[in-house]
Design a protein around this motif. Structure first.
Motif, short mmCIF file in Angstrom:
data_model
loop_
_atom_site.label_atom_id
_atom_site.label_comp_id
_atom_site.label_asym_id
_atom_site.label_seq_id
_atom_site.Cartn_x
_atom_site.Cartn_y
_atom_site.Cartn_z
N LYS A 82 0.82 -1.21 0.00
CA LYS A 82 0.00 0.00 0.00
C LYS A 82 0.86 1.27 0.00
O LYS A 82 0.36 2.36 -0.27
CB LYS A 82 -0.94 0.01 1.19
CG LYS A 82 -1.99 -1.09 1.18
CD LYS A 82 -3.05 -0.92 0.12
CE LYS A 82 -3.91 0.29 0.33
NZ LYS A 82 -5.00 0.38 -0.69
N SER A 222 -9.68 -0.55 -1.26
CA SER A 222 -9.87 0.56 -2.22
C SER A 222 -10.15 0.03 -3.62
O SER A 222 -10.59 0.77 -4.48
CB SER A 222 -8.60 1.42 -2.26
OG SER A 222 -7.54 0.70 -2.87
N THR A 225 -5.67 -2.81 -5.88
CA THR A 225 -5.00 -4.05 -6.28
C THR A 225 -5.72 -4.73 -7.45
O THR A 225 -5.09 -5.31 -8.33
CB THR A 225 -4.93 -5.02 -5.08
OG1 THR A 225 -4.39 -4.32 -3.96
CG2 THR A 225 -4.07 -6.21 -5.39
N SER A 325 -5.97 -10.81 5.36
CA SER A 325 -6.54 -10.68 4.01
C SER A 325 -5.79 -11.57 3.02
O SER A 325 -6.34 -11.95 1.99
CB SER A 325 -6.55 -9.23 3.54
OG SER A 325 -5.25 -8.80 3.18
C1 LIG Z 1 -4.30 -5.95 4.60
C2 LIG Z 1 -4.96 -5.43 3.38
N1 LIG Z 1 -5.43 -6.31 2.49
C3 LIG Z 1 -6.06 -5.93 1.37
C4 LIG Z 1 -6.25 -4.59 1.09
C5 LIG Z 1 -7.01 -4.21 -0.14
O1 LIG Z 1 -6.17 -3.62 -1.11
P1 LIG Z 1 -6.74 -2.52 -2.08
O2 LIG Z 1 -6.98 -1.28 -1.26
O3 LIG Z 1 -5.68 -2.33 -3.09
O4 LIG Z 1 -8.00 -3.05 -2.65
C6 LIG Z 1 -5.75 -3.63 1.99
C7 LIG Z 1 -5.93 -2.20 1.75
O5 LIG Z 1 -5.65 -1.38 2.57
C8 LIG Z 1 -5.08 -4.06 3.15
O6 LIG Z 1 -4.60 -3.20 4.04
#
Ligand SMILES: Cc1ncc(COP(=O)(O)O)c(C=O)c1O
Length: 453
Positions: A82, A222, A225, A325
């Motif tokens: 991030k 967000s 990704t 996650s």
């Molecule tokens: C631990 C974790 N996993 C997944 C995500 C999701 O990623 P994205 O914001 O690119 O969708 C985030 C986003 O902050 C995160 O902190």
């Protein structure tokens, strides 16, 4: 002309070997001191030997024929990928003349990792930073933000209360000096992941199976990704892109809006930068499965090795690489590989956004809530979690009707935050996303022109 603390172009984040030798040397040395601003040049999926950091999970563990590849984000400076969108958004703001050292304060609306990235990049670039985030995230997140000198402004609730974060952010916009690095809205997040993450994923896949990517699976927070899926699809149009959600907060799936415990994802909205045109499926993963899955892979490796008949110590190489996650993404990737009937030459790609360092307190809470785990209970859980999955938890969103439904959700949220109907309408065409993506060359050229090492 204003001088800024220098950082990399998009191209250099993808190919750090294109950096001038002297900068590469400084970046390598900076790994010993995380507060050295030359670490901005270490924002990349590559290790010092220029290999894309990824792992191939053992088939004994996944239980599927396909190759399950996980891009590993925890070695980015600040501990998660991030930091890439945080840097890209700040860098583009500087180029646009909207952010100036000495005049601007960075505001990072987040659920943690983006906020950590904002605090970190701001520190290296010499800006004060305020991170707005929910008050019930992991203790490790707040510690990191403070460690980087970021100030915290906490809103009520947890992961699924991000709307409150956005509402608080609105207050900060009233002061011209505050510059919001708005990950849910601004397209540097899309550009970083489509270009840097997408191409890194494609390069990693070349080393496995048939070299293609059959499926890309990621749980959006967000939805930055997920933009990697756009790049993968532009190369392999047959690739299936699947967005994962907590079953407890199934917003894309069926407008569900519950609370859940997978930090970083499932934010109760279709984000502005989510290109729903390229999302093929939405799948639901139970939050507790991710927590227990992490407990199994991180703390009970010997048990898992016995259960799946892997030699002792085989899972050691995955220690510390995954967070909650990541488990959601891995379980989603396993289920997608099974659903699509993928074979031994097929690659399924997913992401580990951060590593275990952010979650000891979360697993301690899990144990406090459930009591100590009995070995048989964990063995049964392994079977359910890694081999289970319910067909009802998968939704095909490729039809016009489903796209219209998702666009509707998006409009509901973002018209409320002042985005015009015309802008929201323009996002319904792939041309919008390609135009945004194609700005990368111009942005890189402008950065190089103004950059002083
Ligand atoms: C631990 C974790 N996993 C997944 C995500 C999701 O990623 P994205 O914001 O690119 O969708 C985030 C986003 O902050 C995160 O902190």
């Amino acid at each position: 002309m204003k001088t800024f603390v220098p950082g990399p172009t998009y191209e250099e984040m993808l190919y750090p070997e294109k950096l001038p030798d002297v900068v590469r040397g400084k970046a390598a040395a900076a790994r010993a001191d995380e507060f050295d601003p030359a670490n901005l040049f270490n924002i990349s999926w590559r290790d010092p030997d220029q290999r894309i950091r990824h792992v191939l999970l053992p088939k004994e563990l996944t239980g599927v024929e396909a190759n399950l590849l996980v891009l590993v984000g925890r070695f980015f400076p600040s501990g998660s990928h991030k930091v890439g969108p945080a840097y890209a958004t700040l860098m583009e703001g500087e180029l646009a003349g909207e952010i100036e050292p000495g005049a601007s304060t960075m505001i990072g609306p987040s659920t943690g990792n983006f906020g950590i990235g904002v605090a970190y990049v701001s520190r290296l670039k010499g800006y004060p930073a305020i991170v707005i985030m929910p008050e019930q995230m992991s203790a490790e997140r707040y510690e990191r933000i403070r460690h980087y000198g970021g100030q915290l402004d906490l809103t009520p609730g947890s992961e699924s209360d991000v709307i409150l974060v956005l509402e608080r952010t609105r207050e900060y916009r009233k002061d011209q000096r505050n510059k919001v690095l708005a990950q849910f809205e601004l397209l540097p997040n899309y550009r970083f992941h489509r270009y840097v993450t997408g191409r890194s994923a494609l390069e990693a896949a070349q080393q496995h199976g048939n070299g293609r990517v059959a499926a890309f699976v990621a749980a959006p927070g967000s939805a930055g990704t997920l933009a990697a899926g756009d790049e993968i699809k532009s190369r392999f149009p047959d690739c299936t892109v699947c967005a994962l959600e907590p079953r407890e907060c199934s917003t894309l799936f069926n407008h569900g809006r519950g609370t859940h415990r997978i930090e970083g994802i499932g934010d109760k909205m279709v984000t502005l930068i989510h290109n729903v045109l390229t999302t093929d499926y939405v799948a639901l993963i139970h939050d507790e499965d991710c927590l227990i899955g992490l407990e199994l892979l991180e703390c009970r490796q010997a048990l898992v090795e016995r259960l799946v008949h892997l030699p002792e110590g085989s899972l050691e190489c995955f220690r510390d690489l995954f967070g909650v996650s990541s488990l959601c993404n891995i379980l989603g990737a396993i289920r997608m590989a099974r659903f699509l009937g993928l074979g031994a030459q097929d690659n399924v790609m997913t992401i580990a956004t951060d590593g275990f360092d952010r979650y000891p307190s979360v697993l301690a809470d899990l144990e406090a809530r459930r009591g100590p785990f009995a070995e048989q209970e964990l063995a049964d859980s392994f079977e359910d979690i890694f081999r289970g999955g319910d067909a009802a938890d998968l939704l095909d969103v490729r039809s016009q009707k489903e796209k219209a439904r998702l666009f509707g959700y998006k409009e509901e949220v973002w018209a409320g935050f002042g985005y015009s109907r015309a802008y929201l309408e323009s996002m319904k065409s792939q041309a919008f996303w390609d135009r945004e993506y194609n700005k990368i060359r111009g942005i890189d050229a402008a950065l190089v022109r103004g950059r002083r090492f």
